[in-house]
Design a protein around this motif. Structure first.
Motif, mmCIF file in Angstrom:
data_model
loop_
_atom_site.group_PDB
_atom_site.id
_atom_site.type_symbol
_atom_site.label_atom_id
_atom_site.label_comp_id
_atom_site.label_asym_id
_atom_site.label_seq_id
_atom_site.Cartn_x
_atom_site.Cartn_y
_atom_site.Cartn_z
ATOM 1 N N TYR A 1 0.723 -1.192 -0.098
ATOM 2 C CA TYR A 1 -0.211 0.150 -0.046
ATOM 3 C C TYR A 1 0.886 1.134 -0.017
ATOM 4 O O TYR A 1 0.168 2.488 -0.434
ATOM 5 C CB TYR A 1 -0.976 -0.150 1.134
ATOM 6 N N ILE A 2 2.067 1.158 0.565
ATOM 7 C CA ILE A 2 3.088 2.228 0.716
ATOM 8 C C ILE A 2 3.947 2.442 -0.698
ATOM 9 O O ILE A 2 4.536 3.376 -1.004
ATOM 10 C CB ILE A 2 3.910 2.107 1.878
ATOM 11 N N ASP A 3 3.927 1.416 -1.698
ATOM 12 C CA ASP A 3 4.690 1.390 -2.802
ATOM 13 C C ASP A 3 4.646 2.606 -3.631
ATOM 14 O O ASP A 3 5.647 2.922 -4.099
ATOM 15 C CB ASP A 3 4.394 0.055 -3.566
ATOM 16 N N PRO A 4 3.431 2.914 -3.987
ATOM 17 C CA PRO A 4 3.212 4.228 -4.747
ATOM 18 C C PRO A 4 4.174 5.441 -4.104
ATOM 19 O O PRO A 4 4.751 6.034 -5.048
ATOM 20 C CB PRO A 4 1.764 4.358 -4.610
ATOM 21 N N VAL A 5 3.976 5.709 -2.934
ATOM 22 C CA VAL A 5 4.798 6.737 -2.238
ATOM 23 C C VAL A 5 6.231 6.453 -2.331
ATOM 24 O O VAL A 5 7.034 7.249 -2.559
ATOM 25 C CB VAL A 5 4.488 6.662 -0.803
ATOM 26 N N ALA A 6 6.704 5.230 -1.933
ATOM 27 C CA ALA A 6 7.899 4.855 -2.028
ATOM 28 C C ALA A 6 8.757 4.977 -3.580
ATOM 29 O O ALA A 6 9.659 5.508 -3.493
ATOM 30 C CB ALA A 6 8.351 3.365 -1.615
#
Length: 204
Positions: free
Chosen positions: A14-19
Motif C-alpha cells: 500500500y505504501i509502494d506508490p509513495v516509495a
C-alpha cells in the motif's frame, strides 16, 4: 489485538506508490532513515514542550519514512546489511527518545516511562540474541526473517499508534501505561515461544 508487523509484507504494497516517488527523486534508503530519525527527534522535543498534537504528527511522519525506506531499498535494489542494521538502531532511538520526551514534558510519570523504555528495548533485544544463539540467517529485502517476527501482540507499530491516537485525546499518561504493560507482556510471549519451540532443538 493483532501484531501489525506480522502483516508487514501485505501492508508494504500500500505504501509502494509513495516509495516509488521517493525512489525516483534519488533519495537513498539510508537518507530516508535519517529523515525518520530527525522527525523522531522533533517529536520527542515537542512532547518535552507539551505540544502533544504536533508531536504526534511528527511521530507519524517518522513512522511513515521508516516504512518507506524499506520500499525504496526494494524498488531500487539497494538493500544493504548496514542499512538493515542502522534502520533497526534508529527505530530504537526514536522509540526511546519519544518516551523520554513524554516523561520530561510531565505528560506521564517518569517511573512508568522507564518501564515502557525497558519493555520496548527488551522486546526487540530478544531477537538479536536469538539470531546469535540460534542462527537465523534467512533474509528478504535485506532483513532477517524469523519465527519471532509475528510473535508478541505489541511491537513498534502498536507503540506508535497508541502514542499517536491517545495524544489526540490528551491521554498520554495512559498511553505510556499501555506501552509499559504491553511491550513487557509481548517480550514474555516471545520468551515463552522460544522455550516451547526451540528447546526441541537442544534435544536433538
Amino acid at each position: 489485538m493483532v501484531n501489525i508487523t506480522k502483516y508487514r509484507d501485505r501492508l508494504i504494497h500500500y505504501i509502494d506508490p509513495v516509495a516509488r516517488v521517493f525512489a525516483k527523486m534519488g533519495l537513498t534508503p539510508n537518507q530516508l532513515t535519517l529523515i525518520s530519525l530527525l522527525f523522531g527527534i522533533a517529536s520527542a522535543a515537542l512532547y518535552g514542550l507539551q505540544h502533544a498534537w504536533l508531536a504526534a504528527a511528527f511521530l507519524l511522519l517518522s513512522g511513515l519514512f521508516d516504512f518507506i525506506d524499506g520500499g525504496v531499498a526494494r524498488i531500487n535494489d539497494k538493500a544493504s546489511t548496514f542499512g538493515a542494521a542502522i534502520d533497526w538502531i534508529i527505530d530504537k532511538y526514536v522509540d526511546c527518545l519519544v518516551l523520554i520526551g513524554i516523561g520530561l514534558g510531565g505528560l506521564a510519570d517518569m517511573r512508568i516511562v522507564a518501564i515502557a523504555v525497558f519493555g520496548s528495548m527488551i522486546n526487540t533485544f530478544i531477537k538479536p540474541v536469538t539470531y546469535a544463539e540460534i542462527g537465523f540467517d534467512k533474509k528478504e529485502d535485506g532483513k532477517i526473517k524469523d519465527p519471532l517476527e509475528g510473535i508478541g501482540i505489541f511491537g513498534r507499530p502498536e507503540t506508535a499508534i497508541t502514542l499517536i491516537v491517545l495524544s489526540l485525546f490528551d491521554q498520554l499518561y495512559w498511553a505510556v501505561v499501555i506501552v509499559a504493560v504491553m511491550t513487557n507482556f509481548s517480550a514474555l510471549q516471545r520468551i515463552v515461544y522460544l522455550y516451547t519451540h526451540m528447546r526441541q532443538r537442544d534435544r536433538l
